[in-house]
Design a protein around this motif. Structure first.
Motif, PDB file in Angstrom:
ATOM      1  N   PRO A   1      -0.792  11.355 -15.564  1.00  0.00           N
ATOM      2  CA  PRO A   1      -1.259  11.665 -14.210  1.00  0.00           C
ATOM      3  C   PRO A   1      -2.627  11.051 -13.945  1.00  0.00           C
ATOM      4  O   PRO A   1      -3.540  11.148 -14.773  1.00  0.00           O
ATOM      5  CB  PRO A   1      -1.318  13.199 -14.204  1.00  0.00           C
ATOM      6  N   GLY A   2      -2.750  10.395 -12.824  1.00  0.00           N
ATOM      7  CA  GLY A   2      -4.006   9.738 -12.469  1.00  0.00           C
ATOM      8  C   GLY A   2      -4.060   8.261 -12.814  1.00  0.00           C
ATOM      9  O   GLY A   2      -5.017   7.575 -12.426  1.00  0.00           O
ATOM     10  N   ASP A   3      -3.060   7.748 -13.570  1.00  0.00           N
ATOM     11  CA  ASP A   3      -3.029   6.315 -13.901  1.00  0.00           C
ATOM     12  C   ASP A   3      -2.950   5.469 -12.634  1.00  0.00           C
ATOM     13  O   ASP A   3      -2.401   5.901 -11.607  1.00  0.00           O
ATOM     14  CB  ASP A   3      -1.832   5.996 -14.803  1.00  0.00           C
ATOM     15  N   ASP A   4      -3.482   4.255 -12.730  1.00  0.00           N
ATOM     16  CA  ASP A   4      -3.494   3.344 -11.580  1.00  0.00           C
ATOM     17  C   ASP A   4      -2.069   2.862 -11.287  1.00  0.00           C
ATOM     18  O   ASP A   4      -1.417   2.246 -12.149  1.00  0.00           O
ATOM     19  CB  ASP A   4      -4.385   2.143 -11.893  1.00  0.00           C
ATOM     20  N   PRO A   5      -1.545   3.110 -10.097  1.00  0.00           N
ATOM     21  CA  PRO A   5      -0.173   2.690  -9.768  1.00  0.00           C
ATOM     22  C   PRO A   5      -0.010   1.182  -9.674  1.00  0.00           C
ATOM     23  O   PRO A   5       1.103   0.662  -9.747  1.00  0.00           O
ATOM     24  CB  PRO A   5       0.079   3.355  -8.408  1.00  0.00           C
ATOM     25  N   ARG A   6      -1.129   0.447  -9.534  1.00  0.00           N
ATOM     26  CA  ARG A   6      -1.035  -0.995  -9.411  1.00  0.00           C
ATOM     27  C   ARG A   6      -0.558  -1.661 -10.703  1.00  0.00           C
ATOM     28  O   ARG A   6      -0.163  -2.823 -10.685  1.00  0.00           O
ATOM     29  CB  ARG A   6      -2.396  -1.570  -8.986  1.00  0.00           C
ATOM     30  N   LYS A   7      -0.598  -0.933 -11.810  1.00  0.00           N
ATOM     31  CA  LYS A   7      -0.048  -1.463 -13.052  1.00  0.00           C
ATOM     32  C   LYS A   7       1.467  -1.569 -12.991  1.00  0.00           C
ATOM     33  O   LYS A   7       2.078  -2.322 -13.740  1.00  0.00           O
ATOM     34  CB  LYS A   7      -0.440  -0.571 -14.232  1.00  0.00           C
ATOM     35  N   TYR A   8       2.064  -0.816 -12.091  1.00  0.00           N
ATOM     36  CA  TYR A   8       3.524  -0.740 -12.026  1.00  0.00           C
ATOM     37  C   TYR A   8       4.101  -1.326 -10.738  1.00  0.00           C
ATOM     38  O   TYR A   8       5.310  -1.433 -10.596  1.00  0.00           O
ATOM     39  CB  TYR A   8       3.972   0.715 -12.149  1.00  0.00           C
TER      40      TYR A   8
ATOM     41  N   ASP B   1       0.839  -1.211   0.000  1.00  0.00           N
ATOM     42  CA  ASP B   1       0.000   0.000   0.000  1.00  0.00           C
ATOM     43  C   ASP B   1       0.871   1.257   0.000  1.00  0.00           C
ATOM     44  O   ASP B   1       0.586   2.226  -0.732  1.00  0.00           O
ATOM     45  CB  ASP B   1      -0.924   0.000   1.219  1.00  0.00           C
ATOM     46  N   GLN B   2       1.916   1.259   0.809  1.00  0.00           N
ATOM     47  CA  GLN B   2       2.814   2.411   0.859  1.00  0.00           C
ATOM     48  C   GLN B   2       3.517   2.610  -0.476  1.00  0.00           C
ATOM     49  O   GLN B   2       3.682   3.749  -0.950  1.00  0.00           O
ATOM     50  CB  GLN B   2       3.843   2.212   1.969  1.00  0.00           C
ATOM     51  N   ALA B   3       3.925   1.498  -1.113  1.00  0.00           N
ATOM     52  CA  ALA B   3       4.603   1.588  -2.406  1.00  0.00           C
ATOM     53  C   ALA B   3       3.670   2.136  -3.477  1.00  0.00           C
ATOM     54  O   ALA B   3       4.097   2.904  -4.354  1.00  0.00           O
ATOM     55  CB  ALA B   3       5.121   0.211  -2.816  1.00  0.00           C
ATOM     56  N   CYS B   4       2.393   1.744  -3.421  1.00  0.00           N
ATOM     57  CA  CYS B   4       1.424   2.264  -4.390  1.00  0.00           C
ATOM     58  C   CYS B   4       1.235   3.771  -4.228  1.00  0.00           C
ATOM     59  O   CYS B   4       1.113   4.512  -5.216  1.00  0.00           O
ATOM     60  CB  CYS B   4       0.077   1.546  -4.228  1.00  0.00           C
ATOM     61  N   GLU B   5       1.223   4.236  -2.984  1.00  0.00           N
ATOM     62  CA  GLU B   5       1.093   5.673  -2.740  1.00  0.00           C
ATOM     63  C   GLU B   5       2.294   6.437  -3.294  1.00  0.00           C
ATOM     64  O   GLU B   5       2.131   7.493  -3.916  1.00  0.00           O
ATOM     65  CB  GLU B   5       0.962   5.921  -1.239  1.00  0.00           C
ATOM     66  N   LEU B   6       3.491   5.888  -3.073  1.00  0.00           N
ATOM     67  CA  LEU B   6       4.699   6.536  -3.594  1.00  0.00           C
ATOM     68  C   LEU B   6       4.717   6.519  -5.116  1.00  0.00           C
ATOM     69  O   LEU B   6       5.121   7.499  -5.754  1.00  0.00           O
ATOM     70  CB  LEU B   6       5.941   5.834  -3.039  1.00  0.00           C
ATOM     71  N   MET B   7       4.276   5.402  -5.711  1.00  0.00           N
ATOM     72  CA  MET B   7       4.247   5.315  -7.170  1.00  0.00           C
ATOM     73  C   MET B   7       3.231   6.293  -7.754  1.00  0.00           C
ATOM     74  O   MET B   7       3.460   6.886  -8.813  1.00  0.00           O
ATOM     75  CB  MET B   7       3.915   3.881  -7.599  1.00  0.00           C
ATOM     76  N   GLN B   8       2.102   6.471  -7.054  1.00  0.00           N
ATOM     77  CA  GLN B   8       1.097   7.419  -7.525  1.00  0.00           C
ATOM     78  C   GLN B   8       1.673   8.837  -7.588  1.00  0.00           C
ATOM     79  O   GLN B   8       1.419   9.586  -8.547  1.00  0.00           O
ATOM     80  CB  GLN B   8      -0.123   7.390  -6.603  1.00  0.00           C
ATOM     81  N   LYS B   9       2.464   9.191  -6.586  1.00  0.00           N
ATOM     82  CA  LYS B   9       3.092  10.509  -6.574  1.00  0.00           C
ATOM     83  C   LYS B   9       4.065  10.655  -7.738  1.00  0.00           C
ATOM     84  O   LYS B   9       4.136  11.714  -8.362  1.00  0.00           O
ATOM     85  CB  LYS B   9       3.818  10.723  -5.244  1.00  0.00           C
TER      86      LYS B   9
ATOM     87  N   ASP C   1       1.972  11.058 -10.983  1.00  0.00           N
ATOM     88  CA  ASP C   1       1.351  12.387 -11.076  1.00  0.00           C
ATOM     89  C   ASP C   1       2.373  13.485 -11.341  1.00  0.00           C
ATOM     90  O   ASP C   1       2.035  14.539 -11.908  1.00  0.00           O
ATOM     91  CB  ASP C   1       0.575  12.685  -9.790  1.00  0.00           C
ATOM     92  N   SER C   2       3.637  13.250 -10.927  1.00  0.00           N
ATOM     93  CA  SER C   2       4.672  14.267 -11.149  1.00  0.00           C
ATOM     94  C   SER C   2       5.429  14.052 -12.458  1.00  0.00           C
ATOM     95  O   SER C   2       6.392  14.764 -12.737  1.00  0.00           O
ATOM     96  CB  SER C   2       5.662  14.269  -9.974  1.00  0.00           C
ATOM     97  N   GLY C   3       4.999  13.033 -13.247  1.00  0.00           N
ATOM     98  CA  GLY C   3       5.607  12.802 -14.550  1.00  0.00           C
ATOM     99  C   GLY C   3       6.938  12.065 -14.525  1.00  0.00           C
ATOM    100  O   GLY C   3       7.692  12.130 -15.506  1.00  0.00           O
ATOM    101  N   GLN C   4       7.237  11.341 -13.459  1.00  0.00           N
ATOM    102  CA  GLN C   4       8.511  10.630 -13.349  1.00  0.00           C
ATOM    103  C   GLN C   4       8.459   9.211 -13.914  1.00  0.00           C
ATOM    104  O   GLN C   4       9.496   8.547 -13.994  1.00  0.00           O
ATOM    105  CB  GLN C   4       8.942  10.561 -11.876  1.00  0.00           C
ATOM    106  N   VAL C   5       7.259   8.731 -14.299  1.00  0.00           N
ATOM    107  CA  VAL C   5       7.119   7.381 -14.840  1.00  0.00           C
ATOM    108  C   VAL C   5       6.919   7.460 -16.350  1.00  0.00           C
ATOM    109  O   VAL C   5       5.947   8.074 -16.817  1.00  0.00           O
ATOM    110  CB  VAL C   5       5.924   6.647 -14.183  1.00  0.00           C
ATOM    111  N   PRO C   6       7.807   6.867 -17.141  1.00  0.00           N
ATOM    112  CA  PRO C   6       7.697   6.945 -18.602  1.00  0.00           C
ATOM    113  C   PRO C   6       6.366   6.391 -19.120  1.00  0.00           C
ATOM    114  O   PRO C   6       5.900   5.349 -18.639  1.00  0.00           O
ATOM    115  CB  PRO C   6       8.873   6.076 -19.085  1.00  0.00           C
TER     116      PRO C   6
END
Length: 233
Positions: free
Chosen positions: A32-39, A12-20, A23-28
């Protein structure tokens, strides 16, 4: 982006960090708003369990090593059963007696093989757990068991290094049996397979060998060598 596996208790904590990060554009290629559980993938083990598996003397590492030992011992067990059964038949024993001899030998190889594998891997881990001690994060949460350097690991690595850099290991014969690739861990496990099979072969049938059985002896030896070479490869 490929999924990142994280400890089960930190999902859960990792998903929150991935969401941030998303949303900040650090994931290729993520919007913003994509589900972090995909990653982020939830791991099988907790953070503490993963640490404990890597240390000798813990319940977790013993369970993992014993389970792996049971799997790896199935190969020499099968080889032993086939060889002992075949030689017994060639020596005139009844099929039932030959099967019994093969199964008894297989059980011995299976039990000793799993035990030897577990002990070998336990001794080859770099960390040794200190019984009944625990370490904690600054937050006060349980981290793992406390460990010290495992002296058996240092000894096995030193011996393995001397073998892999020896003149024999650098020769064509040494390279063919991979002495130059020796480590302080798996080579010990593989070597005991061959030694144990040879021991069984000699102890059970050496007395019964007659000149008329030499061809059968050669056939059995070739069979064992072929299967062992296939396993090593």
């Amino acid at each position: 982006m490929m999924q990142i596996e994280v400890p089960r208790d930190q999902y859960d904590q990792a998903c929150e960090l991935m969401q941030k990060r998303i949303d900040s554009g650090q994931v290729p290629d993520a919007q913003p708003g994509d589900d972090p559980r995909k990653y982020v993938k939830k791991g099988t083990f907790t953070y503490a369990s993963a640490h404990n598996i890597a240390a000798s003397g813990t319940i977790e590492s013993l369970c993992v090593d014993l389970g792996t030992g049971i799997i790896t011992s199935s190969i020499p067990t099968g080889i032993s059963v086939v060889i002992v059964f075949s030689i017994a038949i060639w020596n005139g024993e009844k099929p039932a007696e030959a099967a019994k001899a093969g199964l008894v030998t297989g059980l011995k190889v299976f039990g000793k093989g799993a035990l030897i594998y577990t002990l070998t891997i336990q001794l080859s881990r770099s960390k040794l757990a200190i019984s009944l001690t625990k370490t904690y994060f600054q937050s006060g949460e349980f981290k793992d068991v406390a460990t010290i350097a495992n002296p058996a690991f240092a000894i096995s690595e030193k011996v393995a290094s001397s073998v892999s850099t020896s003149a024999l290991a650098k020769s064509s014969i040494g390279k063919s049996i991979r002495l130059d690739k020796v480590t302080g861990q798996l080579r010990l496990v593989r070597s005991r397979r061959l030694l144990y099979l040879v021991r069984i072969f000699v102890e059970r049938y050496a007395v019964e060998f007659q000149p008329s059985n030499y061809l059968r002896i050669q056939q059995s030896a070739l069979l064992a060598s072929a299967v062992l070479y296939w396993d090593r490869s």
